[in-house]
Design a protein around this motif. Structure first.
Motif, short mmCIF file in Angstrom:
data_model
loop_
_atom_site.label_atom_id
_atom_site.label_comp_id
_atom_site.label_asym_id
_atom_site.label_seq_id
_atom_site.Cartn_x
_atom_site.Cartn_y
_atom_site.Cartn_z
N SER A 12 -16.58 65.11 -11.33
CA SER A 12 -17.98 65.48 -11.10
C SER A 12 -18.34 66.78 -11.80
N THR A 14 -19.41 63.88 -14.93
CA THR A 14 -20.67 63.39 -14.36
C THR A 14 -21.79 64.37 -14.68
N VAL A 52 -22.89 56.85 -11.65
CA VAL A 52 -21.48 56.92 -11.24
C VAL A 52 -20.95 55.53 -10.88
N THR A 53 -21.68 54.78 -10.09
CA THR A 53 -21.21 53.44 -9.69
C THR A 53 -21.08 52.54 -10.90
N LEU A 54 -22.04 52.58 -11.80
CA LEU A 54 -21.98 51.77 -13.01
C LEU A 54 -20.77 52.14 -13.86
N VAL A 95 -10.15 57.74 -5.81
CA VAL A 95 -11.57 57.45 -5.57
C VAL A 95 -11.78 56.87 -4.17
N ASP A 117 -26.74 59.55 -11.64
CA ASP A 117 -27.06 58.31 -10.92
C ASP A 117 -26.37 57.08 -11.49
N ARG A 144 -17.97 53.52 -12.87
CA ARG A 144 -16.76 53.05 -12.17
C ARG A 144 -16.56 51.55 -12.38
N LEU A 145 -17.65 50.78 -12.28
CA LEU A 145 -17.55 49.33 -12.50
C LEU A 145 -17.16 49.02 -13.94
#
Length: 130
Positions: A88, A92, A101-103, A57, A99, A105-106
């Motif tokens: 993806s 995804t 993706v960041t959440l 990543v 929208d 990953r966290l």
């Protein structure tokens, strides 16, 4: 089924097996730390898997499973995965919104850290006594 169709089918089987291996890898990345609570010696493998995942990543490592899938797709006459890669394409927008993706990953980082904290808190008493 002609010779060409049979060969293409073999490559499709390779592609499907590669997708399954990729999904298993991602699944192990997420929950492997919890499995190490039971099978303690697997923690080193989990650390390596997480390191590879983080590197893919952040650094953009080329994934050999994606390369294998693309090869099998080419050989069977199918288009390759998009340049954005396996996650993806398959996850995804399918398992979670684009929208988020960041959440996601966290959340994966939080799950992995929680599993590692639990792993170290569950160390056998004899190890702690040393």
């Amino acid at each position: 089924m002609g010779w060409g169709e049979g060969v293409a089918m073999v490559y499709r089987v390779v592609e499907a097996a590669t997708v399954a291996a990729h999904l298993a890898f991602i699944g192990y990345l997420v929950v492997g730390g919890f499995l190490a609570w039971r099978w303690r010696r697997t923690i080193a493998l989990h650390v390596a898997v997480v390191a590879w995942g983080v590197g893919s990543v952040l650094v953009g490592y080329e994934c050999p499973l994606t390369d294998l899938e693309n090869w099998a797709r080419r050989m069977s006459g199918q288009p390759e995965l998009p340049s954005t890669g396996f996650i993806s394409h398959y996850l995804t927008g399918v398992l979670y919104p684009v929208d988020a993706v960041t959440l996601v990953r966290l959340l994966v980082v939080a799950v992995v850290l929680a599993s590692w904290i639990g792993y170290f808190r569950r160390r056998p008493a004899r190890v702690l006594a040393r």
